[in-house]
Scaffold this motif. Structure first.
Motif, PDB file in Angstrom:
ATOM      1  N   TYR A 206       0.819  -1.068   0.065  1.00 14.66           N
ATOM      2  CA  TYR A 206       0.205   0.073   0.076  1.00 14.66           C
ATOM      3  C   TYR A 206       0.849   1.212   0.079  1.00 14.66           C
ATOM      4  O   TYR A 206       2.007   1.412   0.552  1.00 14.66           O
ATOM      5  CB  TYR A 206      -0.805   0.191   1.166  1.00 14.66           C
ATOM      6  CG  TYR A 206      -1.922  -1.119   1.489  1.00 14.66           C
ATOM      7  CD1 TYR A 206      -3.145  -0.997   1.076  1.00 14.66           C
ATOM      8  CD2 TYR A 206      -1.297  -2.543   1.786  1.00 14.66           C
ATOM      9  CE1 TYR A 206      -4.048  -1.854   1.229  1.00 14.66           C
ATOM     10  CE2 TYR A 206      -2.256  -3.383   1.848  1.00 14.66           C
ATOM     11  CZ  TYR A 206      -3.608  -3.023   1.640  1.00 14.66           C
ATOM     12  OH  TYR A 206      -4.711  -4.184   1.581  1.00 14.66           O
ATOM     13  N   ASN A 208       0.502   5.715  -0.322  1.00 15.13           N
ATOM     14  CA  ASN A 208      -0.568   6.855  -0.085  1.00 15.13           C
ATOM     15  C   ASN A 208      -0.572   7.622  -1.521  1.00 15.13           C
ATOM     16  O   ASN A 208      -0.340   8.694  -1.618  1.00 15.13           O
ATOM     17  CB  ASN A 208      -0.429   7.880   1.032  1.00 15.13           C
ATOM     18  CG  ASN A 208      -1.546   8.539   1.233  1.00 15.13           C
ATOM     19  OD1 ASN A 208      -2.549   8.561   0.584  1.00 15.13           O
ATOM     20  ND2 ASN A 208      -1.396   9.405   2.558  1.00 15.13           N
ATOM     21  N   ASP A 209      -0.966   6.749  -2.717  1.00 15.50           N
ATOM     22  CA  ASP A 209      -0.698   7.487  -3.929  1.00 15.50           C
ATOM     23  C   ASP A 209      -1.923   7.660  -4.307  1.00 15.50           C
ATOM     24  O   ASP A 209      -3.080   6.993  -4.119  1.00 15.50           O
ATOM     25  CB  ASP A 209      -0.051   6.537  -4.764  1.00 15.50           C
ATOM     26  CG  ASP A 209       1.482   6.453  -4.896  1.00 15.50           C
ATOM     27  OD1 ASP A 209       2.031   7.520  -4.472  1.00 15.50           O
ATOM     28  OD2 ASP A 209       2.225   5.383  -5.141  1.00 15.50           O
ATOM     29  N   PRO A 210      -2.253   8.764  -5.255  1.00 15.58           N
ATOM     30  CA  PRO A 210      -3.492   9.014  -5.739  1.00 15.58           C
ATOM     31  C   PRO A 210      -3.791   7.797  -6.746  1.00 15.58           C
ATOM     32  O   PRO A 210      -3.026   7.158  -7.465  1.00 15.58           O
ATOM     33  CB  PRO A 210      -3.186  10.141  -6.849  1.00 15.58           C
ATOM     34  CG  PRO A 210      -1.687  10.485  -6.929  1.00 15.58           C
ATOM     35  CD  PRO A 210      -1.100   9.556  -5.770  1.00 15.58           C
ATOM     36  N   PHE A 211      -5.272   7.634  -6.867  1.00 22.51           N
ATOM     37  CA  PHE A 211      -5.676   6.175  -7.967  1.00 22.51           C
ATOM     38  C   PHE A 211      -5.550   6.851  -9.092  1.00 22.51           C
ATOM     39  O   PHE A 211      -6.669   7.592  -9.350  1.00 22.51           O
ATOM     40  CB  PHE A 211      -7.038   5.724  -7.114  1.00 22.51           C
ATOM     41  CG  PHE A 211      -7.318   4.618  -7.640  1.00 22.51           C
ATOM     42  CD1 PHE A 211      -6.461   3.657  -8.047  1.00 22.51           C
ATOM     43  CD2 PHE A 211      -8.606   4.228  -7.764  1.00 22.51           C
ATOM     44  CE1 PHE A 211      -6.894   2.498  -8.517  1.00 22.51           C
ATOM     45  CE2 PHE A 211      -9.208   2.855  -8.188  1.00 22.51           C
ATOM     46  CZ  PHE A 211      -8.300   1.907  -8.711  1.00 22.51           C
ATOM     47  N   ALA A 216      -1.933   3.019  -8.069  1.00 21.45           N
ATOM     48  CA  ALA A 216      -3.064   2.584  -7.270  1.00 21.45           C
ATOM     49  C   ALA A 216      -2.558   2.486  -5.794  1.00 21.45           C
ATOM     50  O   ALA A 216      -1.378   2.233  -5.496  1.00 21.45           O
ATOM     51  CB  ALA A 216      -3.372   0.976  -7.697  1.00 21.45           C
ATOM     52  N   PRO A 217      -3.544   2.906  -4.809  1.00 23.68           N
ATOM     53  CA  PRO A 217      -2.883   2.973  -3.367  1.00 23.68           C
ATOM     54  C   PRO A 217      -2.743   1.546  -2.947  1.00 23.68           C
ATOM     55  O   PRO A 217      -2.073   1.511  -1.927  1.00 23.68           O
ATOM     56  CB  PRO A 217      -4.191   3.463  -2.755  1.00 23.68           C
ATOM     57  CG  PRO A 217      -5.258   3.699  -3.769  1.00 23.68           C
ATOM     58  CD  PRO A 217      -4.841   3.378  -5.066  1.00 23.68           C
ATOM     59  N   ALA A 218      -3.240   0.417  -3.570  1.00 21.85           N
ATOM     60  CA  ALA A 218      -2.831  -0.785  -3.189  1.00 21.85           C
ATOM     61  C   ALA A 218      -2.407  -1.639  -4.472  1.00 21.85           C
ATOM     62  O   ALA A 218      -3.072  -1.650  -5.632  1.00 21.85           O
ATOM     63  CB  ALA A 218      -3.897  -1.543  -2.507  1.00 21.85           C
TER      64      ALA A 218
END
Lengths: 355, 792
Positions: A206, A208-211, A216-218
């Motif tokens: 995971y 903390n990235d924008p989707f 992708a956050p995961a």
């Protein structure tokens, strides 16, 4: 009825054998009884009559009769099959066989699962087993044990999602987070017992990235760890080169470049020649002719120490890659978000044979 | 890090090809993400030769030329440059060419003479300020050749991806050092154009306090600031920087501000040493102090924003107030302006962690903070400081007021590290000769203090490599400079690990293959969702409200995917997912995770077929129950399914809830059919090994019975009774094969048909034996459940 010793009786039987191939169904049934029948069959009769003959004659004629019997049986079976086939073909002539058959839904595994399985299979061939670990981790295993110094810019590469303690006090190091990579499983494996270790670790990580189209956050990661006496950087390069040849194609070109990860030293990144342009340079490889596919290196001495492994005695390598990115490359996917949706029009494209 | 190719060329004193530079840097660990042209694009210009020159009949300053531009047509071109000569070659803009200033070249008539194109000066090409005349090309190139073949027009900017450990690569000198090693050539600092003659003694060493140009310098926070060099330059003339300096800065993407500020930026991009110039006249109390910020202090930074400084943040202050956030940004009140005449130049080393914290606290990332966070060369600071003073005096004039000072309260040296060649071989797997190892270390600027002695070598690390602190760091440098690509790739022997696969892996794989085999498609959904149950862990710092909590079940996400399919007019959806769900532990509230498998189905149970008139039967709850049973067999064999409150609930051996199955609520369009789904906790310990049962030898006898049951009696109770009581009569299995409710039956009753299979392991059962068994079962049913047999 011929007499048992009559040589002509064999010739007659041979003629009847030859005729079997042209009998119709009713005649075939009658002929089978007439020749092979257990009570009145001609061949049965003649075989019984052998008992009356002298030993020499019995032997010669017995062999001939038995051979004939086998042939006759085979001929009857063959003719019966032929007739049955002809009958069903005749029936089928009345049916429109171009009408569509009754179909089944074809289920599919996720394209990233397919890629992960393939990666796992390749590493299994060279002695790796699968290890897994939880997605909720603490700071110590996710960062500290892996030689991330606190307040170091290397942390900027890992935008971390922390879990809400809901009022509880989690001491620094024990704060819970969603693991930013699968590497804490390395720590768990090493702390569970002494070397040798030889594992691959698939799982979700995971950030903390924008989707968006490329984040992708995961996301799936797969990681490898090999630690033993005498494991070297050359082993890392050889292992990953072998992997690239098996996963991509035997003639793929690979390039090892120095890089930096806090948990490995020396660190490397591996590029493979771009499959789209063949190494000439194209949009997919940003004109370089190379595609970056994984990072790795020798497990940092501090990581080994943090896991109670003696770095003077044991050395080892670790590597990690993103199966989602590899799936995007393989299948030519334009947007990573496709991999997080349940669109049947997308998923059903991965059910055919092949990989 | 933005790198200028021409700047590197100035270091290496040779022409470079950017593509080659990119390859070499990549192979040294600093890949180039992009190569961008800087300044003008000369691709539209060609080489032309002037065939003839004559005076313009009506204008003294104009000449009329005949120009061959290789196009096959000789053009008449009017030219104002005094230096145009017949036979010489010049850059030529054909009709239609757009000049760097935006002007489009068109046919013009100047005082009666037609001009079809333009011969260009360097300035017109955007290559410099020289406007004395045309740019004469000394070249053998034929007319019509692209101008870019002949002159090195614009610069190129290489966007270098510098890893966080390599502070030294944030200056051109560091990049040049790596390239020099790769090319096997020397490098040295570029000369400063028109460098002023300046007697510049080494700054005087002080402890934590020093006088400089009448100003008191003090380091109050030694941990935060181990070294601070300062000098006061009086009489500078603030103005625009010379063209070469502006061009360097433009090439790395930095805006030119004024000659003093540009000089500090230049040295930062050259030597990775950020500097700052203060307007000395604005310093209150003639003091400059490095200290921790006190509570309540504020500063308006150079970007014009007023900021509260968190207490403890390292600041530069005068006698009254902070005038800069150390290592991050200076203050507006003391900035160099057009009216500045005296400056104080700062060149310091700051603690990377303090700078990082300040940067994060203020949300203010600058070129300086980026460098200080990664570590500057505190020992090389003197050279950088001296170079900056020379540069300022050269481009802005002025003179040092007294000697510059060097506050270095606790002088240190770069570390000395011991390297064992045997360890190099142990880690890398190749035996490198001592001289090979030495060559690589020398290439990075290390000093070999001793030859191999008791198996080890003392190495002094250069100050610009704060990342090298131990033996393994040197080993990496040896491998890096030697070249990873030179190492062999033959797979050697290995000991396989003794660890088995994690048991969860095999279970997950079996579930995936089985459900795909049943026609379902695997999906991966994001584990963070917008809403979940009260027991779902929350993310402390979610990126968006859509992803603020962790899912505590798979079904809601799967149903959401069904709805997304409906939105795309897809009616037939069959999905499954295997993944973690999250909960707060019941006892201590700590977040935990559980592996789950779930599925959802809607639409047709199979593709429509013409034998059914093109309509297929839709999935129903009994299909879902069948899938659920199958999933439980794969994922949680010990679980049992119970009917609770109108849905099927799976409970584990201890009675805890392990999953559920039933119809799902969804936001359905009118044409959609019902949605059914189920999910179950996956267990992977104690998966049973199948036990062999001998195959039956004797034939079975099958009997179907129709039973009259009250509506509130469940089939489960009936079949359980039959199973229990029938066992000793050879009843092998009981299955429900039909249900009937209707007017033909008494009110409050329904009929259930069951199929009984009898078999003996010892002999073939006779009809009378089976009839007798059924009679016994009939008695039990009537007596115990008040269920009667309607027919057999």
């Amino acid at each position: 009825m011929t007499t048992p010793s009559d040589p002509a009786s064999l010739d007659v039987l041979r003629q009847r054998l030859a005729a079997v191939a042209s009998l119709d169904a009713a005649a075939l049934a009658a002929e089978e009884i007439a020749v092979l029948g257990r009570k009145q069959g001609e061949l049965t009769h003649q075989l019984k009559a052998l008992a009356t003959l002298a030993l020499d004659e019995k032997r010669a004629r017995g062999a001939a009769l038995n051979a004939l019997k086998l042939e006759f049986e085979a001929a009857v079976v063959a003719r019966r099959a032929e007739l049955a086939h002809a009958a069903s073909a005749a029936e089928a002539r009345d049916i429109d066989l171009t009408m569509p058959g009754r179909q089944l839904w074809v289920g599919t595994r996720h394209p990233v699962t397919v890629v992960i399985d393939e990666i796992v299979a390749i590493f299994r061939e060279i002695g790796f087993a699968v290890a897994l670990g939880p997605e909720i981790e603490n700071e110590e295993r996710n960062f500290g044990a892996l030689n991330f110094p606190p307040d170091h810019p290397a942390l900027d590469m890992h935008d971390t999602l922390y879990l809400d303690p809901r009022g509880a006090e989690w001491p620094v190091g024990e704060r819970l987070l969603l693991r930013t990579h699968t590497s804490p499983v390395q720590v768990r494996v090493m702390r569970a017992g002494p070397p040798p270790y030889r594992v691959v670790i698939p799982g979700l990580a995971y950030r903390n990235d924008p989707f968006d189209a490329s984040h992708a956050p995961a996301f799936a990661q797969i990681e490898g760890l090999a630690v033993d006496e005498g494991v070297t950087f050359v082993d890392l390069k050889a292992t990953l080169t072998h992997f690239a040849r098996r996963f991509f194609r035997p003639d793929v070109k690979v390039r090892f470049r120095p890089s930096f990860f806090p948990f490995t030293e020396p660190s490397a990144e591996m590029d493979v020649s771009c499959a789209i342009c063949g190494g000439i340079g194209c949009a997919a490889c940003k004109g370089t002719g190379w595609m970056e596919i994984l990072g790795g290196g020798m497990v940092h001495e501090n990581v080994l120490r943090n896991c109670d492994v003696d770095p003077e005695r044991y050395t080892g390598f670790a590597f990690g890659m993103g199966p989602a990115r590899m799936a995007m490359l393989r299948y030519g996917l334009p947007d990573i978000r496709l991999l997080y949706g349940g669109d049947m029009r997308f998923l059903s494209q991965f059910g055919a044979a092949g990989r | 890090m933005n790198v200028s190719r021409q700047w590197l060329e100035a270091f290496l004193r040779r022409r470079l090809d950017s593509t080659d530079v990119a390859w070499r840097l990549a192979m040294l660990g600093a890949p180039v993400d992009a190569i961008e042209p800087v300044g003008v694009d000369l691709s539209a210009f060609v080489v032309a030769v002037v065939l003839e020159v004559r005076q313009h009949p009506d204008a003294d300053k104009l000449r009329v030329t005949l120009v061959d531009d290789g196009s096959g047509t000789i053009s008449n071109v009017v030219c104002g440059a005094p230096n145009v000569k017949a036979g010489a070659k010049y850059p030529f803009a054909r009709l239609g060419t757009v000049m760097p200033n935006g002007m489009k070249i068109e046919r013009r008539t100047l005082r009666g003479e037609v001009s079809d194109g333009m011969l260009c000066s360097a300035r017109e090409l955007g290559l410099g300020e020289d406007h004395d005349g045309l740019l004469t090309l000394e070249t053998d190139a034929a007319p019509g050749a692209p101008l870019t073949d002949v002159i090195d027009g614009g610069d190129e900017r290489l966007i270098v991806d510098v890893t966080p450990n390599r502070a030294d690569l944030l200056g051109h000198k560091g990049i040049a050092r790596e390239l020099a090693a790769s090319l096997g050539v020397p490098y040295r600092l570029p000369d400063i154009a028109g460098e002023a003659a300046l007697d510049l003694p080494t700054p005087a060493r002080f402890g934590d306090e020093a006088p400089v140009g009448g100003i008191r310098l003090a380091i109050d926070d030694r941990d935060g600031c181990p070294r601070f060099l300062a000098g006061v330059i009086r009489g500078v003339r603030i103005g625009a920087s010379p063209e070469w300096l502006q061009r360097r800065l433009a090439a790395v993407g930095v805006r030119a501000i004024n000659n003093v500020v540009d000089a500090t930026n230049y040295v930062m991009f050259e030597l990775n040493q950020p500097m700052h110039a203060y307007d000395a006249a604005t310093l209150r109390g003639s003091a400059i102090v490095v200290r921790a910020a006190r509570g309540g202090e504020r500063i308006t930074t150079l970007d014009g924003i007023d900021r509260a400084i968190p207490p403890g943040t390292l600041v530069i202050a005068d006698a009254d107030r902070p005038i800069g956030v150390a290592g991050v940004m200076g203050g507006r009140a003391t900035e160099v302006t057009n009216t500045t005449s005296d400056i104080l130049l700062e060149c310091a080393a700051f603690d990377p962690v303090r700078v990082r914290r300040a940067r994060r606290a203020l949300g203010l990332s600058t070129d300086a903070s980026h460098r200080f966070e990664r570590g500057t060369d505190r020992w090389g600071a003197v050279d950088a400081f001296r170079r900056c003073i020379r540069l300022i005096v050269t481009v802005a004039g002025g003179a040092l007021d007294g000697p510059a000072v060097d506050c270095f309260p606790a002088p240190t040296h770069p570390p000395r590290i011991f390297l064992r060649p045997s360890r190099v071989a142990q880690v890398l797997g190749v035996d490198l000769s001592w001289s090979t190892i030495e060559n690589q270390l020398v290439a990075i600027g290390a000093t070999i203090v001793s030859k191999p002695d008791d198996g080890r070598i003392a190495v002094d690390v250069p100050g610009w490599r704060p990342d090298i602190t131990s033996e393994i760091d040197l080993i990496e440098e040896v491998a890096r400079l030697y070249g990873y690509d030179r190492l062999p790739t033959d797979l050697g022997a290995f000991r396989p690990g003794l660890r088995e696969d994690d048991p969860a892996w095999g279970v997950m794989e079996r579930i995936r293959l089985a459900l795909a085999g049943h026609g379902l498609s695997e999906v991966v959904t994001l584990p963070m969702v917008a809403a979940a149950g009260a027991g779902a862990p929350k993310v402390l710092n979610p990126l968006s409200a859509e992803h603020r909590v962790l899912r505590d079940a798979l079904l809601p996400s799967l149903v959401h995917q069904v709805e997304a399919n409906w939105a795309m007019q897809t009616a037939d959806v069959r999905l499954f997912e295997v993944g973690a769900v999250f909960n707060l532990a019941a006892n201590d509230g700590v977040p935990t995770e559980t592996l789950r498998a779930g599925f959802v189905v809607t639409g047709s149970r199979a593709p429509a077929h013409w034998t059914d008139g093109g309509t297929a039967r839709a999935w129903d709850r009994w299909d879902a129950l069948g899938l659920f049973r199958r999933l439980i067999d794969l994922a949680h064999p010990a679980a049992t399914i119970q009917v609770e409150a109108g849905e099927w609930i799976a409970r584990d051996a201890a009675g805890a809830m392990a999953g559920r199955c039933g119809s799902c609520l969804a936001d359905a369009p009118p044409w959609a059919s019902a949605v059914f789904g189920g999910e179950i906790t996956v267990v992977f310990d104690g998966m049973p090994t199948p036990a062999f049962r001998p195959l039956p030898v004797y034939p079975a006898v099958t009997r179907d019975l129709a039973l009259l049951v009250k509506v509130d009696q469940t089939s489960a109770v009936v079949t359980q009774l039959l199973t229990d009581r029938g066992a000793r009569h050879g009843l092998e299995s009981v299955s429900v094969i039909d249900e009937y409710r209707g007017k033909a039956l008494a009110a409050g009753t329904r009929s259930i048909a069951v199929r009984l299979v009898f078999r003996s392991a010892e002999r073939t059962l006779t009809d009378p034996e089976v009839e007798q068994a059924i009679a016994r079962l009939r008695t039990s049913l009537e007596r115990e459940l008040d269920v009667t047999i309607r027919s057999t």
